[in-house]
Design a protein around this motif. Structure first.
Motif, PDB file in Angstrom:
ATOM      1  N   LEU A   1       0.827  -1.209   0.000  1.00  0.00           N
ATOM      2  CA  LEU A   1       0.000   0.000   0.000  1.00  0.00           C
ATOM      3  C   LEU A   1       0.859   1.256   0.000  1.00  0.00           C
ATOM      4  CD1 LEU A   1      -2.786  -1.121   2.457  1.00  0.00           C
ATOM      5  CD2 LEU A   1      -3.024  -0.696   0.008  1.00  0.00           C
ATOM      6  N   GLY A   2       1.984   1.195   0.718  1.00  0.00           N
ATOM      7  CA  GLY A   2       2.894   2.331   0.709  1.00  0.00           C
ATOM      8  C   GLY A   2       3.444   2.592  -0.681  1.00  0.00           C
ATOM      9  N   ALA A   3       3.761   1.516  -1.385  1.00  0.00           N
ATOM     10  CA  ALA A   3       4.256   1.663  -2.761  1.00  0.00           C
ATOM     11  C   ALA A   3       3.158   2.194  -3.677  1.00  0.00           C
ATOM     12  CB  ALA A   3       4.774   0.326  -3.275  1.00  0.00           C
ATOM     13  N   ALA A   4       1.933   1.721  -3.441  1.00  0.00           N
ATOM     14  CA  ALA A   4       0.816   2.199  -4.260  1.00  0.00           C
ATOM     15  C   ALA A   4       0.537   3.663  -4.001  1.00  0.00           C
ATOM     16  CB  ALA A   4      -0.434   1.373  -3.964  1.00  0.00           C
ATOM     17  N   ALA A   5       0.804   4.120  -2.788  1.00  0.00           N
ATOM     18  CA  ALA A   5       0.568   5.522  -2.449  1.00  0.00           C
ATOM     19  C   ALA A   5       1.449   6.441  -3.272  1.00  0.00           C
ATOM     20  CB  ALA A   5       0.814   5.748  -0.967  1.00  0.00           C
ATOM     21  N   LEU A   6       2.615   5.967  -3.616  1.00  0.00           N
ATOM     22  CA  LEU A   6       3.521   6.788  -4.424  1.00  0.00           C
ATOM     23  C   LEU A   6       3.050   6.903  -5.862  1.00  0.00           C
ATOM     24  CD1 LEU A   6       6.908   5.399  -3.078  1.00  0.00           C
ATOM     25  CD2 LEU A   6       5.783   7.550  -2.456  1.00  0.00           C
TER      26      LEU A   6
ATOM     27  N   THR B   1      -7.534   6.876  -3.625  1.00  0.00           N
ATOM     28  CA  THR B   1      -7.437   5.475  -4.029  1.00  0.00           C
ATOM     29  C   THR B   1      -6.575   4.695  -3.043  1.00  0.00           C
ATOM     30  OG1 THR B   1      -7.640   6.134  -6.332  1.00  0.00           O
ATOM     31  CG2 THR B   1      -6.796   3.931  -5.922  1.00  0.00           C
ATOM     32  N   THR B   2      -5.485   5.278  -2.623  1.00  0.00           N
ATOM     33  CA  THR B   2      -4.607   4.628  -1.656  1.00  0.00           C
ATOM     34  C   THR B   2      -5.339   4.381  -0.352  1.00  0.00           C
ATOM     35  OG1 THR B   2      -2.701   5.696  -2.640  1.00  0.00           O
ATOM     36  CG2 THR B   2      -2.424   4.819  -0.428  1.00  0.00           C
TER      37      THR B   2
ATOM     38  N   GLN C   1      -8.556   4.046   0.145  1.00  0.00           N
ATOM     39  CA  GLN C   1      -9.577   3.018  -0.061  1.00  0.00           C
ATOM     40  C   GLN C   1      -8.946   1.627  -0.037  1.00  0.00           C
ATOM     41  OE1 GLN C   1     -11.544   3.250  -3.830  1.00  0.00           O
ATOM     42  NE2 GLN C   1     -13.204   1.896  -3.212  1.00  0.00           N
ATOM     43  N   HIS C   2      -7.828   1.456  -0.734  1.00  0.00           N
ATOM     44  CA  HIS C   2      -7.136   0.155  -0.751  1.00  0.00           C
ATOM     45  C   HIS C   2      -6.632  -0.203   0.655  1.00  0.00           C
ATOM     46  CE1 HIS C   2      -7.309  -0.698  -4.985  1.00  0.00           C
ATOM     47  NE2 HIS C   2      -6.808   0.502  -5.287  1.00  0.00           N
ATOM     48  N   TRP C   3      -6.075   0.765   1.346  1.00  0.00           N
ATOM     49  CA  TRP C   3      -5.553   0.510   2.690  1.00  0.00           C
ATOM     50  C   TRP C   3      -6.664   0.076   3.636  1.00  0.00           C
ATOM     51  CZ3 TRP C   3      -6.644   2.748   7.423  1.00  0.00           C
ATOM     52  CH2 TRP C   3      -5.822   2.331   8.465  1.00  0.00           C
ATOM     53  N   LEU C   4      -7.789   0.782   3.610  1.00  0.00           N
ATOM     54  CA  LEU C   4      -8.904   0.466   4.494  1.00  0.00           C
ATOM     55  C   LEU C   4      -9.447  -0.934   4.219  1.00  0.00           C
ATOM     56  CD1 LEU C   4     -10.664   1.638   6.724  1.00  0.00           C
ATOM     57  CD2 LEU C   4     -12.186   2.520   4.963  1.00  0.00           C
ATOM     58  N   THR C   5      -9.629  -1.259   2.960  1.00  0.00           N
ATOM     59  CA  THR C   5     -10.147  -2.580   2.593  1.00  0.00           C
ATOM     60  C   THR C   5      -9.190  -3.688   3.029  1.00  0.00           C
ATOM     61  OG1 THR C   5     -11.249  -1.606   0.686  1.00  0.00           O
ATOM     62  CG2 THR C   5     -10.959  -3.988   0.666  1.00  0.00           C
ATOM     63  N   ALA C   6      -7.923  -3.532   2.724  1.00  0.00           N
ATOM     64  CA  ALA C   6      -6.935  -4.572   3.066  1.00  0.00           C
ATOM     65  C   ALA C   6      -6.746  -4.689   4.564  1.00  0.00           C
ATOM     66  CB  ALA C   6      -5.609  -4.266   2.387  1.00  0.00           C
ATOM     67  N   SER C   7      -6.653  -3.593   5.257  1.00  0.00           N
ATOM     68  CA  SER C   7      -6.393  -3.632   6.701  1.00  0.00           C
ATOM     69  C   SER C   7      -7.530  -4.248   7.485  1.00  0.00           C
ATOM     70  CB  SER C   7      -6.102  -2.234   7.232  1.00  0.00           C
ATOM     71  OG  SER C   7      -4.888  -1.776   6.711  1.00  0.00           O
ATOM     72  N   THR C   8      -8.769  -3.859   7.175  1.00  0.00           N
ATOM     73  CA  THR C   8      -9.898  -4.417   7.911  1.00  0.00           C
ATOM     74  C   THR C   8     -10.070  -5.899   7.605  1.00  0.00           C
ATOM     75  OG1 THR C   8     -11.408  -3.614   6.213  1.00  0.00           O
ATOM     76  CG2 THR C   8     -11.138  -2.246   8.170  1.00  0.00           C
TER      77      THR C   8
END
Length: 120
Positions: A90-95, A101-102, A104-111
């Motif tokens: 997710l950190g790489a995607a944030a870049l 979008t980052t 949204q992906h972080w929230l979905t994956a983390s939960t």
């Protein structure tokens, strides 16, 4: 002629069960400690079946507990490794992506991973 009927004990609350178990454990430990103390100087007395059973019971419980702890630790380690790996992705995607979008992906994956780790 009267027949005695065995009465079934009602389940009690966890606190009462814990207190009862603590009292019973204390009585058992006291009884066995006294037995060991009385037999301490007599090798024949130390060979009683009760002493042998005590040792084998303790060894069996220790082995079983060790297996359970090891299996749970391994599962937890895999869960944490997956979570940290996903955070790195997710950190790489944030870049490369927009902040929305980052997030949204972080929230979905983390939960999802947190729920998976909690159920495992």
């Amino acid at each position: 002629m009267s027949k005695t009927r065995a009465t079934r004990r009602r389940p009690t609350d966890p606190l009462t069960l814990m207190v009862e178990m603590s009292v019973a454990a204390g009585q058992t430990i006291g009884h066995r400690s006294l037995m060991l103390a009385l037999a301490a100087g007599d090798p024949a007395a130390l060979g009683r079946p009760e002493f042998t059973r005590m040792v084998t019971e303790k060894m069996a419980v220790a082995a079983e507990t060790g297996v359970q702890v090891a299996s749970r630790l391994a599962a937890a380690q895999w869960g944490w490794a997956g979570w940290f790996g996903a955070q790195a992705q997710l950190g790489a995607a944030a870049l490369a992506a927009s902040p929305a979008t980052t997030w949204q992906h972080w929230l979905t994956a983390s939960t999802g991973q947190a729920a998976e780790m909690a159920s495992g």
